[in-house]
Motif scaffolding. Structure first.
Motif, PDB file in Angstrom:
ATOM      1  N   GLY A  80      43.063  46.684  36.377  1.00 57.40           N
ATOM      2  CA  GLY A  80      43.658  45.452  36.890  1.00 57.40           C
ATOM      3  C   GLY A  80      42.674  44.661  37.721  1.00 57.40           C
ATOM      4  N   SER A  81      43.172  43.554  38.239  1.00 53.44           N
ATOM      5  CA  SER A  81      42.313  42.679  39.023  1.00 53.44           C
ATOM      6  C   SER A  81      42.199  43.204  40.452  1.00 53.44           C
ATOM      7  N   PRO A  82      41.065  42.927  41.087  1.00 54.82           N
ATOM      8  CA  PRO A  82      40.873  43.410  42.458  1.00 54.82           C
ATOM      9  C   PRO A  82      41.819  42.705  43.426  1.00 54.82           C
TER      10      PRO A  82
END
Length: 134
Positions: A80-82
């Motif tokens: 996933g995105s940070p």
């Protein structure tokens, strides 16, 4: 009577309660490493945790969580995105106690724990020393 036996096992292999002896030794080693990790975390937080700046303490807890996962033989994969670099609230419904250690390994964070955990002998004190809220 000793739970170790050689009869019925492959030639030259000791068996403990139906499993090869090396499996029992591996479990004992993991247990010893986890116990040492718990004791080390408790001692470091009890001795220096309150004196350290919040950022350093968070980093120390994050390293402890990563080491605990390694001791347990758990590989962590983040997808996933940070998360944003600023302060944020992460709400995670976790399935087991390992999930909280995994979150602590990835994020410099604090935890909210149920009140019953406060009474657990070592774990309750460790949560409190790490800044956990009950």
């Amino acid at each position: 009577m000793c739970p170790c036996r050689l009869d019925g096992a492959p030639p030259g292999q000791w068996v403990v309660e139906g499993r090869p002896l090396r499996h029992a030794l591996r479990q004992a080693l993991v247990l010893a490493r986890v116990a040492a990790r718990l004791a080390g975390g408790f001692l470091s937080l009890a001795s220096a945790g309150a004196l350290l700046p919040r950022r350093w303490r968070a980093s120390m807890i994050q390293r402890w969580c990563r080491g605990a996962l390694e001791d347990l033989g758990i590989a962590l994969r983040v997808e996933g995105s940070p998360l944003p670099s600023h302060v944020c609230l992460v709400v995670a419904n976790h399935v087991s106690w390992v999930d909280t250690i995994a979150l602590g390994a990835v994020l410099p964070c604090g935890f909210v724990a149920k009140e019953a955990l406060r009474r657990w002998p070592l774990v309750g004190r460790l949560i409190a020393l790490s800044g956990g809220v009950f």
